[in-house]
Motif scaffolding. Structure first.
Motif, PDB file in Angstrom:
ATOM      1  N   GLY A  55       0.829  -1.197   0.000  1.00 30.59           N
ATOM      2  CA  GLY A  55       0.000   0.000   0.000  1.00 30.59           C
ATOM      3  C   GLY A  55       0.867   1.252   0.000  1.00 30.59           C
ATOM      4  N   GLU A  56       0.272   2.371  -0.380  1.00 25.33           N
ATOM      5  CA  GLU A  56       1.003   3.639  -0.465  1.00 25.33           C
ATOM      6  C   GLU A  56       0.573   4.564   0.673  1.00 25.33           C
ATOM      7  OE1 GLU A  56       1.205   7.610  -3.312  1.00 25.33           O
ATOM      8  OE2 GLU A  56      -0.101   5.941  -3.872  1.00 25.33           O
ATOM      9  N   VAL A  57       1.518   4.923   1.540  1.00 22.06           N
ATOM     10  CA  VAL A  57       1.220   5.882   2.599  1.00 22.06           C
ATOM     11  C   VAL A  57       1.180   7.260   1.952  1.00 22.06           C
ATOM     12  CG1 VAL A  57       2.005   6.919   4.755  1.00 22.06           C
ATOM     13  CG2 VAL A  57       2.313   4.453   4.373  1.00 22.06           C
ATOM     14  N   VAL A  58       0.043   7.948   2.060  1.00 18.79           N
ATOM     15  CA  VAL A  58      -0.089   9.270   1.456  1.00 18.79           C
ATOM     16  C   VAL A  58      -0.022  10.380   2.499  1.00 18.79           C
ATOM     17  CG1 VAL A  58      -1.328   8.477  -0.596  1.00 18.79           C
ATOM     18  CG2 VAL A  58      -2.622   9.155   1.428  1.00 18.79           C
ATOM     19  N   LYS A  59      -0.215  10.035   3.752  1.00 17.49           N
ATOM     20  CA  LYS A  59      -0.032  10.974   4.863  1.00 17.49           C
ATOM     21  C   LYS A  59       0.420  10.150   6.060  1.00 17.49           C
ATOM     22  CE  LYS A  59      -2.504  14.252   7.817  1.00 17.49           C
ATOM     23  NZ  LYS A  59      -3.849  14.782   8.136  1.00 17.49           N
ATOM     24  N   HIS A  60       1.673  10.332   6.432  1.00 12.79           N
ATOM     25  CA  HIS A  60       2.195   9.585   7.574  1.00 12.79           C
ATOM     26  C   HIS A  60       1.447   9.998   8.835  1.00 12.79           C
ATOM     27  CE1 HIS A  60       5.477   7.420   5.663  1.00 12.79           C
ATOM     28  NE2 HIS A  60       5.580   8.476   4.879  1.00 12.79           N
ATOM     29  N   PRO A  61       1.237   9.051   9.761  1.00 11.18           N
ATOM     30  CA  PRO A  61       0.512   9.376  10.985  1.00 11.18           C
ATOM     31  C   PRO A  61       1.154  10.548  11.723  1.00 11.18           C
ATOM     32  CG  PRO A  61       0.750   7.010  10.775  1.00 11.18           C
ATOM     33  CD  PRO A  61       1.594   7.631   9.700  1.00 11.18           C
ATOM     34  N   GLN A  62       0.280  11.442  12.195  1.00 11.21           N
ATOM     35  CA  GLN A  62       0.733  12.646  12.881  1.00 11.21           C
ATOM     36  C   GLN A  62      -0.406  13.195  13.716  1.00 11.21           C
ATOM     37  OE1 GLN A  62       0.564  16.037   9.663  1.00 11.21           O
ATOM     38  NE2 GLN A  62       1.176  14.116   8.675  1.00 11.21           N
ATOM     39  N   THR A  63      -0.057  14.074  14.640  1.00 10.09           N
ATOM     40  CA  THR A  63      -1.076  14.775  15.412  1.00 10.09           C
ATOM     41  C   THR A  63      -1.802  15.717  14.453  1.00 10.09           C
ATOM     42  OG1 THR A  63       0.270  14.643  17.399  1.00 10.09           O
ATOM     43  CG2 THR A  63      -1.495  16.277  17.386  1.00 10.09           C
ATOM     44  N   VAL A  64      -3.134  15.690  14.511  1.00 11.00           N
ATOM     45  CA  VAL A  64      -3.940  16.448  13.551  1.00 11.00           C
ATOM     46  C   VAL A  64      -4.771  17.520  14.242  1.00 11.00           C
ATOM     47  CG1 VAL A  64      -3.985  14.661  11.766  1.00 11.00           C
ATOM     48  CG2 VAL A  64      -5.676  14.609  13.603  1.00 11.00           C
ATOM     49  N   PHE A  65      -5.367  18.392  13.435  1.00  9.56           N
ATOM     50  CA  PHE A  65      -6.065  19.579  13.924  1.00  9.56           C
ATOM     51  C   PHE A  65      -7.174  19.280  14.920  1.00  9.56           C
ATOM     52  CE2 PHE A  65      -8.686  18.249  10.406  1.00  9.56           C
ATOM     53  CZ  PHE A  65      -9.972  18.580  10.783  1.00  9.56           C
ATOM     54  N   TRP A  66      -7.803  18.116  14.829  1.00  7.87           N
ATOM     55  CA  TRP A  66      -8.908  17.804  15.728  1.00  7.87           C
ATOM     56  C   TRP A  66      -8.433  17.167  17.033  1.00  7.87           C
ATOM     57  CZ3 TRP A  66      -9.039  12.505  16.187  1.00  7.87           C
ATOM     58  CH2 TRP A  66      -8.605  11.744  15.092  1.00  7.87           C
ATOM     59  N   GLY A  67      -7.108  17.104  17.220  1.00  8.72           N
ATOM     60  CA  GLY A  67      -6.545  16.639  18.476  1.00  8.72           C
ATOM     61  C   GLY A  67      -6.172  15.176  18.517  1.00  8.72           C
ATOM     62  N   GLY A  68      -6.470  14.453  17.455  1.00 10.92           N
ATOM     63  CA  GLY A  68      -6.140  13.035  17.409  1.00 10.92           C
ATOM     64  C   GLY A  68      -4.830  12.777  16.687  1.00 10.92           C
ATOM     65  N   TYR A  69      -4.645  11.543  16.318  1.00  8.25           N
ATOM     66  CA  TYR A  69      -3.447  11.073  15.633  1.00  8.25           C
ATOM     67  C   TYR A  69      -3.935  10.296  14.419  1.00  8.25           C
ATOM     68  CZ  TYR A  69       1.126   8.733  15.189  1.00  8.25           C
ATOM     69  OH  TYR A  69       2.355   8.267  14.752  1.00  8.25           O
ATOM     70  N   SER A  70      -3.508  10.674  13.212  1.00  5.86           N
ATOM     71  CA  SER A  70      -4.128  10.123  12.013  1.00  5.86           C
ATOM     72  C   SER A  70      -3.161  10.106  10.841  1.00  5.86           C
ATOM     73  CB  SER A  70      -5.344  10.993  11.660  1.00  5.86           C
ATOM     74  OG  SER A  70      -5.849  10.696  10.384  1.00  5.86           O
ATOM     75  N   GLY A  71      -3.357   9.137   9.957  1.00  5.67           N
ATOM     76  CA  GLY A  71      -2.629   9.058   8.700  1.00  5.67           C
ATOM     77  C   GLY A  71      -3.505   8.391   7.656  1.00  5.67           C
ATOM     78  N   TYR A  72      -3.110   8.536   6.384  1.00  4.57           N
ATOM     79  CA  TYR A  72      -3.880   7.964   5.271  1.00  4.57           C
ATOM     80  C   TYR A  72      -2.997   7.089   4.400  1.00  4.57           C
ATOM     81  CZ  TYR A  72      -7.928  11.008   5.945  1.00  4.57           C
ATOM     82  OH  TYR A  72      -9.050  11.628   6.443  1.00  4.57           O
ATOM     83  N   PHE A  73      -3.615   6.043   3.845  1.00  2.00           N
ATOM     84  CA  PHE A  73      -2.951   5.245   2.822  1.00  2.00           C
ATOM     85  C   PHE A  73      -3.920   4.969   1.686  1.00  2.00           C
ATOM     86  CE2 PHE A  73      -4.795   1.831   5.463  1.00  2.00           C
ATOM     87  CZ  PHE A  73      -5.249   0.921   4.535  1.00  2.00           C
ATOM     88  N   ARG A  74      -3.331   4.599   0.528  1.00  3.01           N
ATOM     89  CA  ARG A  74      -4.116   4.130  -0.621  1.00  3.01           C
ATOM     90  C   ARG A  74      -3.852   2.651  -0.774  1.00  3.01           C
ATOM     91  NH1 ARG A  74      -3.995   7.723  -5.942  1.00  3.01           N
ATOM     92  NH2 ARG A  74      -3.697   5.619  -6.643  1.00  3.01           N
ATOM     93  N   ASP A  75      -4.912   1.887  -0.977  1.00  6.24           N
ATOM     94  CA  ASP A  75      -4.734   0.456  -1.201  1.00  6.24           C
ATOM     95  C   ASP A  75      -4.306   0.213  -2.648  1.00  6.24           C
ATOM     96  OD1 ASP A  75      -7.021   0.504  -2.841  1.00  6.24           O
ATOM     97  OD2 ASP A  75      -8.244  -0.693  -1.476  1.00  6.24           O
ATOM     98  N   LEU A  76      -4.231  -1.032  -3.048  1.00  9.68           N
ATOM     99  CA  LEU A  76      -3.711  -1.389  -4.373  1.00  9.68           C
ATOM    100  C   LEU A  76      -4.605  -0.930  -5.514  1.00  9.68           C
ATOM    101  CD1 LEU A  76      -2.442  -4.981  -3.511  1.00  9.68           C
ATOM    102  CD2 LEU A  76      -1.191  -2.821  -3.407  1.00  9.68           C
ATOM    103  N   ASP A  77      -5.880  -0.635  -5.219  1.00  4.79           N
ATOM    104  CA  ASP A  77      -6.799  -0.164  -6.248  1.00  4.79           C
ATOM    105  C   ASP A  77      -7.084   1.326  -6.136  1.00  4.79           C
ATOM    106  OD1 ASP A  77      -7.878  -2.521  -7.977  1.00  4.79           O
ATOM    107  OD2 ASP A  77      -7.747  -3.304  -5.934  1.00  4.79           O
ATOM    108  N   GLY A  78      -6.329   2.028  -5.293  1.00  9.19           N
ATOM    109  CA  GLY A  78      -6.454   3.476  -5.191  1.00  9.19           C
ATOM    110  C   GLY A  78      -7.468   3.987  -4.185  1.00  9.19           C
TER     111      GLY A  78
END
Length: 146
Positions: free
Chosen positions: A99-122
């Motif tokens: 999978g492709e990490v498009v946003k590495h996990p990090q502290t985010v504006f809403w106070g949580g911890y979050s990241g995004y990935f794309r699977d093999l089909d986008g």
């Protein structure tokens, strides 16, 4: 109609998609490497993999909807985790499985911890954690009205 039982995602290569989702922790009783359809048993819902060309025909066999390749559809999937370490560990599994990490996990504006990935089909997936979250006995996120 106050429920969502099944989410179906169209995939281009069933065996590749099946291997990816198994590698990142989704569970299925399916034993074939390239079945015509797959259902993953999740807590509270099911995730289905189905060939994208067959899904297009299922929607409309005479005029199947066109694919929008490389564009953001406006839909994401989310997996809410119980710790930041769970987010990081799952993101590593995603990378190892292709999978492709498009946003590495990090502290985010809403106070949580979050990241995004794309699977093999986008398809875009969010992995997220918050100190404020609670889960019920089925691991479903409890969202209380404020």
């Amino acid at each position: 109609m106050n429920r969502l039982n099944l989410v179906c995602i169209g995939v281009k290569d069933m065996s590749r998609a099946l291997a990816f989702y198994k590698a990142i922790g989704f569970q299925t009783p399916e034993t074939s490497e390239s079945p015509p359809i797959v259902f993953f048993d999740n807590e509270g819902s099911k995730l289905e993999l189905y060939p994208i060309s067959e899904l297009q025909k299922d929607i409309n066999s005479d005029y199947p909807p066109a694919l929008s390749v490389g564009e953001f559809s406006g839909i994401t999937f989310a997996c809410n985790m119980k710790t930041e370490e769970d987010v990081d560990a799952t993101m590593r599994l995603v990378e190892e499985a292709g999978g492709e990490v498009v946003k590495h996990p990090q502290t985010v504006f809403w106070g949580g911890y979050s990241g995004y990935f794309r699977d093999l089909d986008g398809y875009y997936w969010e992995l997220a954690y918050s100190d404020d979250w609670q889960f019920d006995d089925r691991n479903m996120l409890i969202i209380e009205n404020e």
